[in-house]
Design a protein around this motif. Structure first.
Motif, PDB file in Angstrom:
ATOM      1  N   ARG A  31       0.796  -1.303   0.079  1.00  0.00           N
ATOM      2  CA  ARG A  31      -0.134   0.072  -0.044  1.00  0.00           C
ATOM      3  C   ARG A  31       0.764   1.347  -0.008  1.00  0.00           C
ATOM      4  NH1 ARG A  31      -4.792   0.168   4.012  1.00  0.00           N
ATOM      5  NH2 ARG A  31      -5.181   2.030   2.710  1.00  0.00           N
ATOM      6  N   MET A  32       2.202   1.338   0.462  1.00  0.00           N
ATOM      7  CA  MET A  32       2.778   2.294   0.703  1.00  0.00           C
ATOM      8  C   MET A  32       3.372   2.626  -0.668  1.00  0.00           C
ATOM      9  SD  MET A  32       5.930   3.326   3.655  1.00  0.00           S
ATOM     10  CE  MET A  32       7.188   2.608   2.922  1.00  0.00           C
ATOM     11  N   ALA A  33       3.782   1.503  -1.343  1.00  0.00           N
ATOM     12  CA  ALA A  33       4.478   1.499  -2.684  1.00  0.00           C
ATOM     13  C   ALA A  33       3.327   2.235  -3.841  1.00  0.00           C
ATOM     14  CB  ALA A  33       4.868   0.192  -3.305  1.00  0.00           C
ATOM     15  N   LYS A  34       2.289   1.657  -3.702  1.00  0.00           N
ATOM     16  CA  LYS A  34       1.137   2.170  -4.432  1.00  0.00           C
ATOM     17  C   LYS A  34       0.740   3.847  -4.072  1.00  0.00           C
ATOM     18  CE  LYS A  34      -1.286  -2.111  -5.165  1.00  0.00           C
ATOM     19  NZ  LYS A  34      -2.522  -2.682  -4.355  1.00  0.00           N
ATOM     20  N   GLY A  35       1.332   4.225  -2.820  1.00  0.00           N
ATOM     21  CA  GLY A  35       1.008   5.635  -2.529  1.00  0.00           C
ATOM     22  C   GLY A  35      -0.289   5.916  -1.721  1.00  0.00           C
ATOM     23  N   GLU A  36      -0.668   4.757  -1.445  1.00  0.00           N
ATOM     24  CA  GLU A  36      -1.871   4.986  -0.456  1.00  0.00           C
ATOM     25  C   GLU A  36      -1.651   5.333   0.771  1.00  0.00           C
ATOM     26  OE1 GLU A  36      -4.135   1.180  -0.608  1.00  0.00           O
ATOM     27  OE2 GLU A  36      -4.193   1.355  -2.942  1.00  0.00           O
TER      28      GLU A  36
END
Length: 73
Positions: free
Chosen positions: A53-58
């Protein structure tokens, strides 16, 4: 009582006791290992979900650390 001809009549009970004791110890060791691996697997899953989720920018890094601390306790 079995001592007159050099045999011990309570041997089956002693062997049964030792076998039962060994089974209890084996089950306890299995339970402890299973509990530890289950906890480690859950923490890995939480970490992978939060990192994706952090990699997706969420999530930002601050939210990642806050959620990771909250969910691993």
């Amino acid at each position: 009582m079995g001592l007159e001809n050099d045999s011990f009549s309570f041997f089956p009970f002693g062997a049964l006791f030792c076998l039962t004791l060994f089974c209890f110890v084996a089950v306890r060791i299995y339970a402890i290992r299973h509990r530890c691996t289950d906890r480690d697997q859950k923490e890995r899953n939480i970490d992978l979900i939060l990192k994706s989720r952090m990699a997706k920018g969420e999530l930002d890094e601050k939210e990642y650390h806050r959620l990771n601390d909250l969910l691993t306790k």
